[in-house]
Design a protein around this motif. Structure first.
Motif, PDB file in Angstrom:
ATOM      1  N   PRO A 946       5.387 -49.892   0.455  1.00  0.00           N
ATOM      2  CA  PRO A 946       4.466 -48.752   0.491  1.00  0.00           C
ATOM      3  C   PRO A 946       5.157 -47.504   1.049  1.00  0.00           C
ATOM      4  N   VAL A 947       4.917 -46.365   0.410  1.00  0.00           N
ATOM      5  CA  VAL A 947       5.461 -45.090   0.889  1.00  0.00           C
ATOM      6  C   VAL A 947       4.328 -44.075   0.971  1.00  0.00           C
ATOM      7  N   GLY A 948       4.487 -43.114   1.847  1.00  0.00           N
ATOM      8  CA  GLY A 948       3.470 -42.098   2.044  1.00  0.00           C
ATOM      9  C   GLY A 948       3.568 -40.981   1.022  1.00  0.00           C
ATOM     10  N   PRO A 949       2.636 -40.014   1.069  1.00  0.00           N
ATOM     11  CA  PRO A 949       2.656 -38.878   0.147  1.00  0.00           C
ATOM     12  C   PRO A 949       3.960 -38.087   0.277  1.00  0.00           C
ATOM     13  N   PHE A 972      10.355 -37.805 -11.471  1.00  0.00           N
ATOM     14  CA  PHE A 972       9.762 -38.223 -10.198  1.00  0.00           C
ATOM     15  C   PHE A 972       8.287 -37.839 -10.130  1.00  0.00           C
ATOM     16  N   MET A 973       7.920 -36.715 -10.740  1.00  0.00           N
ATOM     17  CA  MET A 973       6.516 -36.314 -10.757  1.00  0.00           C
ATOM     18  C   MET A 973       5.707 -37.272 -11.627  1.00  0.00           C
ATOM     19  N   ILE A 978       6.910 -38.080  -6.533  1.00  0.00           N
ATOM     20  CA  ILE A 978       6.457 -36.799  -5.991  1.00  0.00           C
ATOM     21  C   ILE A 978       4.942 -36.740  -6.148  1.00  0.00           C
ATOM     22  N   THR A 979       4.236 -36.683  -5.022  1.00  0.00           N
ATOM     23  CA  THR A 979       2.776 -36.625  -5.059  1.00  0.00           C
ATOM     24  C   THR A 979       2.302 -35.278  -5.582  1.00  0.00           C
ATOM     25  N   ARG A 980       2.918 -34.247  -5.118  1.00  0.00           N
ATOM     26  CA  ARG A 980       2.560 -32.900  -5.565  1.00  0.00           C
ATOM     27  C   ARG A 980       3.793 -32.021  -5.462  1.00  0.00           C
ATOM     28  N   ALA A 981       3.980 -31.145  -6.467  1.00  0.00           N
ATOM     29  CA  ALA A 981       5.124 -30.240  -6.501  1.00  0.00           C
ATOM     30  C   ALA A 981       4.641 -28.800  -6.531  1.00  0.00           C
TER      31      ALA A 981
END
Length: 1066
Positions: A946-949, A972-973, A978-981
């Protein structure tokens, strides 16, 4: 006749004759209750006692002897004792290399050491230079406990300058003091008594690691009256303050005027002792001696300062004049009080060259200190009227080399008399070396401050004469070295020679004859061999002893002066020699010495006027310490000496004489031919990819590099930087060589930086100028001043001096910042300034490695390291093109080309918890470390971790031209790494959009992650967006976290302390 054991020192009839400090065979088998008696005999030095204390099994479980310590004459006795057994702890020999100290941390760390589960008090010997190399590794030490701790004994000896002169400077260590982890006590001792008592204290303290730095340069190597506590044992629960108080010391000592307005603060050492003695003799001056550098006690410092103090001058021993000293920062922070008027605190940066100047010419130091006072004060003499100063010059292999020790031995039994002897060697100015022995005799006065021998009896160039007696035991030195200038006017000079008075004078240089005449020196000669050869009856050993005794008796007659009689000389000598020597009556030897002593009458000036001009006499330079072991071996520079004629080799080429069996502290063996001048652990890696990322027609060349690291041992952590040791352009170097008139293939020998000349390496001029010397770098003001001395044209000389002076600051600034001139440009502009190529290389200095954030995660790419680089180039106002030295080098790399690199830790580290959110903001090539971050998080996700945002902000000018790693970012997006760019291309729209604008669009999420979810924010790139990014975060926190601007700012400052607000800007 008295034996060696009775007198406490070797005599010519002992089994061995001592060349330096006594070899201490008595200490080998000494029991603890014998230690007091041995020390009080005066036959051993404090340094020897420090080694003895540190090496006992009662003190240490193991002793680690680093090469630099042994090269400074500290550690060879420990090895000798360990070889013989006798309650000496096991000894491990180590070399000072990258990672020095890691083996110590490993031995004390739980789970990694065989010693971790049992009592492990480790001792280590190193020098200030070695300690500086070790500091970073000490951060890995576990906290000290009564059964697991580290004690480092540090003899202050550092080679400096072209002649490798030994210095007591702390300069190599002081910049590293700020890196020393908590949990260390740093003690400074200066007198022989302090050195011994602080060595004992360092093993009595059980809840701290201890570094004990002592004056091995001079005071601790003296023989004389030294006492030591008979019991050496840890004292559980003993505090530093209590331990110091019990020994009669404080963390700080104040000396001088109790109402002084001017106070000087110095680290404990020879200069501090000299300043203390000065403060006892003049009014208006106070001196604070710092005995404890860590832990720093602000309260203790404030308590010793007089209430009258207005100015505090801090003498910081630093490597360069631009280095800010840690002592000044400590004192400044202690005395800074915004609520009331505080004393003015001023720093004085004492570089090694200045330290040497002060030691060789104490008057210059006294003048420097006195000039700090508000009104002029006459400089007093620090030597009392009853003090007598004796100076002996010889060669180490002379049959009379032991004479100074015999002279001291005559006076040692007299407890009312203080007798101090210090032996020094110069092995570079003459094949076989030169020995200088200083002896100072004075009444035993406990209330007088201890003054270093270098201050009382300096061996200075162009000496005005300070010695009450000078002996030259090898007459050849009169023609080669400046020895007689040290004799005070009207004092006796004894020359041991087989020449007649007429022959001696005829062979003296005219300047020496003139000096003898001007000062009215009583020049006497003695030929001891001719006097006693018949008495020796062919026994060479007996002859040697009788020669020494005959010269000793002649000395006593000259020393005692006009009141000397045969009976008085015999009475003084009898206490040590007895009534007969080898069956020869002492009275007969006294008679022979008086008969053979001849006072030389100088001829008139006209007799010697036609003699040719003599070669300038050399000065004595202390550059070697010799130790004689219990086995009778002489150890110099850490190696056993076969002949004193080999001594210079051990100074110039220490690596060629490294004893076998040294352990290496680096995890992988480094090729010694790979940039030998670099202190860093370096690796030779191979370029496999050099790909331009921006279009050819674009004005910025941003390129991607990949290097193969297989077989090199190179390992790196995410976020670390790769130090690239770039080369200068080959064609430009060859063109410079042609213009300067230097053969590119000529061999040059250069000192290794950071060793103060202790180590050298040889390469061709082309290799040095291309691979090492920063020829096309930016010159400092110092360079202008230094190179001016080599200008043959007066106009060039004045112009260079002006630019390097305070008045020339505007010109220097224009040349440096506007014209961006290089060292080569300056040399071309002022063409008459042409120092030799070796001197030029030292004046310019070395190319510094350029560090680039690594753009890859090793767990993902394997034996590979990637970089993201932008070429740096510009045009000066005059139209001259300029290039960044390292980016030009990297841009021109060909596939298959080898590159020398090193690894540098960085602040850009991923949080320890993979579920913590991370917010990354990169501009241009600032995206490099975030590519590694993203690779790592994608790798974790692929393994089901598990990884965070993960928020990613990137800024550049044009998306079509500078969207660096754009395809990877889009991937990655898509896969959710990448959660948000937030992509900001400032020149693509009608208005400029920067990363701070994109961050404001996500203000609520950023505030929530930072305030509630322990997110970590990173910014990498140029410095200019830092204020705007900061404002964007404050602007997010105020409405969405419900705090004021001040509280938001304080919160971000707190994040910095927690390493959750990380900036790497340039």
């Amino acid at each position: 006749m008295a034996t060696a054991a009775q007198s406490g020192a070797s005599t010519p009839f002992s089994t061995t004759t001592t060349l330096s400090a006594p070899p201490t065979p008595k200490l080998e088998a000494a029991a603890a209750n014998d230690l007091q008696r041995i020390a009080e005999s005066g036959a051993v030095t404090a340094s020897t006692l420090v080694e003895y204390i540190a090496s006992r099994t009662a003190s240490s479980s193991s002793v680690f002897v680093y090469d630099l310590a042994e090269q400074a004459g500290f550690g060879s006795l420990t090895k000798s004792w360990a070889h013989a057994g006798n309650e000496t702890a096991p000894v491990v020999s180590l070399q000072t290399r990258a990672g020095a100290g890691l083996s110590l941390a490993g031995r004390l760390s739980q789970g990694t050491s065989k010693d971790a589960g049992k009592s492990a008090v480790l001792s280590a010997y190193t020098t200030p230079s070695g300690l500086a190399a070790m500091v970073q590794s000490l951060t890995y030490l576990p906290p000290a406990t009564p059964t697991s701790r580290l004690v480092i004994q540090v003899p202050t000896v550092t080679p400096v300058g072209e002649q490798f002169a030994l210095s007591p400077t702390l300069a190599p260590f002081t910049p590293a003091l700020a890196l020393l982890p908590e949990g260390f006590t740093v003690l400074l001792s200066a007198t022989p008594q302090e050195a011994v008592e602080f060595a004992v204290l360092s093993y009595q303290l059980t809840n701290s690691h201890v570094i004990h730095i002592f004056d091995h340069h001079s005071s601790a190597r003296e023989t004389g009256h030294v006492a030591v506590p008979p019991v050496i044992a840890p004292v559980p629960g003993l505090t530093l303050e209590a331990g110091l108080k019990k020994a009669g010391y404080g963390a700080f000592e104040y000396a001088g005027d109790q109402n002084a307005q001017t106070v000087v603060v110095l680290p404990n050492g020879p200069l501090a002792l000299t300043a203390k003695a000065l403060a006892h003799r003049i009014s208006g001056l106070g001196v604070v001696i710092v005995r404890v550098l860590r832990p720093w006690s602000e309260e203790a410092l404030r308590s010793v300062l007089p209430a009258s103090v207005q100015k505090v001058h801090v003498f910081d021993e630093v490597p360069t004049e631009t280095t800010q000293g840690a002592l000044y920062l400590d004192v400044f922070a202690t005395l800074l009080n915004p609520l009331q008027r505080s004393p003015l605190v001023k720093t004085h940066r004492i570089i090694p060259a200045r330290t040497q100047e002060f030691l060789s010419d104490p008057t210059s130091f006294l003048t420097y200190v006195v000039d700090l006072l508000p009104s002029p004060v006459p400089i007093p003499s620090l030597a009392g009227p009853t003090l007598r100063k004796l100076l002996f010059f010889s060669t180490p292999e002379s049959s009379l080399a032991a004479l100074p020790r015999m002279v001291e031995t005559v006076f040692l039994p007299h407890k009312s008399l203080s007798s101090r002897l210090l032996t020094e060697y110069d092995v570079l100015s003459k094949p076989g070396g030169v020995t200088a022995d200083r002896i100072v005799l004075s009444p035993q006065q406990t209330d007088e401050p201890f003054v270093p021998l270098s201050t009382l009896l300096p061996i200075s160039p162009r000496s005005a004469g300070v010695a009450d007696f000078v002996a030259v035991l090898d007459r050849a030195l009169l023609k080669t070295h400046d020895v007689l200038s040290h004799a005070a006017p009207g004092r006796p000079v004894l020359v041991v020679t087989d020449a007649t008075a007429t022959e001696l004078v005829a062979n003296l240089p005219p300047d020496v004859v003139e000096l003898v005449r001007e000062r009215g020196l009583r020049l006497c000669i003695l030929d001891p061999r001719s006097l006693v050869s018949d008495l020796a009856k062919g026994d060479a050993h007996v002859l040697k002893g009788l020669e020494n005794i005959t010269v000793l008796l002649a000395f006593l007659r000259l020393y005692l002066g006009q009141g000397a009689t045969d009976d008085l000389v015999r009475k003084v000598a009898r206490a040590d020699l007895g009534d007969s020597i080898q069956g020869i009556d002492l009275a007969e030897l006294v008679r022979l010495s008086w008969k053979g002593l001849v006072e030389v009458e100088l001829p008139t000036v006209e007799v010697i006027a036609d003699q040719p001009a003599a070669t300038p006499l050399k000065r004595f330079e202390f550059n070697a310490i010799a130790v004689e072991t219990a086995e009778g071996d002489t150890v110099l520079n850490g190696a056993r000496l076969g002949s004193w004629h080999d001594a210079a080799k051990h100074i110039l080429f220490p690596s060629a004489f490294t004893p076998a069996g040294f352990a290496h502290t680096a995890p992988e063996e480094q090729n010694p031919a790979l940039r030998p001048e670099l202190p860093e652990r370096t690796f030779l890696i191979t370029c496999t990819v050099n790909r331009r990322l921006t279009p050819l027609e674009y004005d910025r060349n941003v390129f991607h590099l990949e290097f193969d690291t297989r077989g090199t041992g190179l390992k790196y952590e995410i976020g670390e930087a790769l130090g690239v040791h770039g080369w200068n352009d080959a064609e430009e170097v060859l063109e410079f060589c042609r213009w300067y008139g230097v053969d590119p293939d000529r061999l040059v020998t250069l000192p290794v930086p950071g060793t103060d000349g202790a180590r050298v390496h040889t390469r061709t001029a082309f290799q040095a100028l291309q691979q090492q010397v920063d020829l096309f770098g930016k010159p400092t003001k110092t360079f202008y001043t230094e190179v001016a001395e080599y200008a043959e044209n007066v106009a060039d000389q004045y112009a260079l001096r002006f630019i390097g002076s305070p008045e020339g600051v505007a010109t220097f600034k224009k040349l440096s910042e506007k014209d961006t001139v290089t060292f080569a440009d300056v040399l071309r502009r002022y063409g008459s300034a042409r120092p030799g190529i070796e001197v030029l290389c030292e004046l310019i200095g070395d190319i510094k490695p350029r560090h680039y954030s690594i753009a890859s995660a090793q767990a993902v790419v394997g034996d590979r390291v990637d970089l993201l680089v932008v070429s740096v180039d510009w045009v000066t106002p005059s139209g001259t093109p300029r290039y960044g030295q390292c980016t030009r080098y990297l841009a021109g790399l060909k596939v298959g080309q080898k590159v020398t690199v090193s690894i540098k830790p960085s602040v850009m580290k991923l949080p320890p918890d993979n579920t913590q959110p991370i917010i990354m903001a990169g501009l241009g090539t600032g995206a490099a470390p975030f590519r590694a971050f993203l690779q790592h998080r994608a790798h974790l996700a692929a393994q089901g971790v598990p990884v965070g945002p993960t928020y990613y902000y990137f800024g550049a000018r044009h998306q079509s031209q500078e969207y660096l790693y754009g395809e990877e970012i889009e991937a990655f997006m898509l896969d959710g790494t990448i959660t948000r760019a937030g992509l900001a291309f400032s020149r693509d729209g009608p208005r400029k959009v920067y990363i701070q604008h994109r961050m404001r669009e996500h203000a609520a999420e950023l505030a929530r992650m930072l305030w509630d979810e322990r997110a970590v924010f990173y910014l990498c790139g140029p410095t200019w967006p830092v204020p705007d990014v900061y404002e964007a975060l404050v602007g997010a926190l105020v409405p969405h976290a419900g705090v004021s601007r001040e509280e938001a700012g304080a919160f971000l400052e707190g994040l910095k302390e927690e390493e959750r607000y990380v900036l790497e800007v340039y």
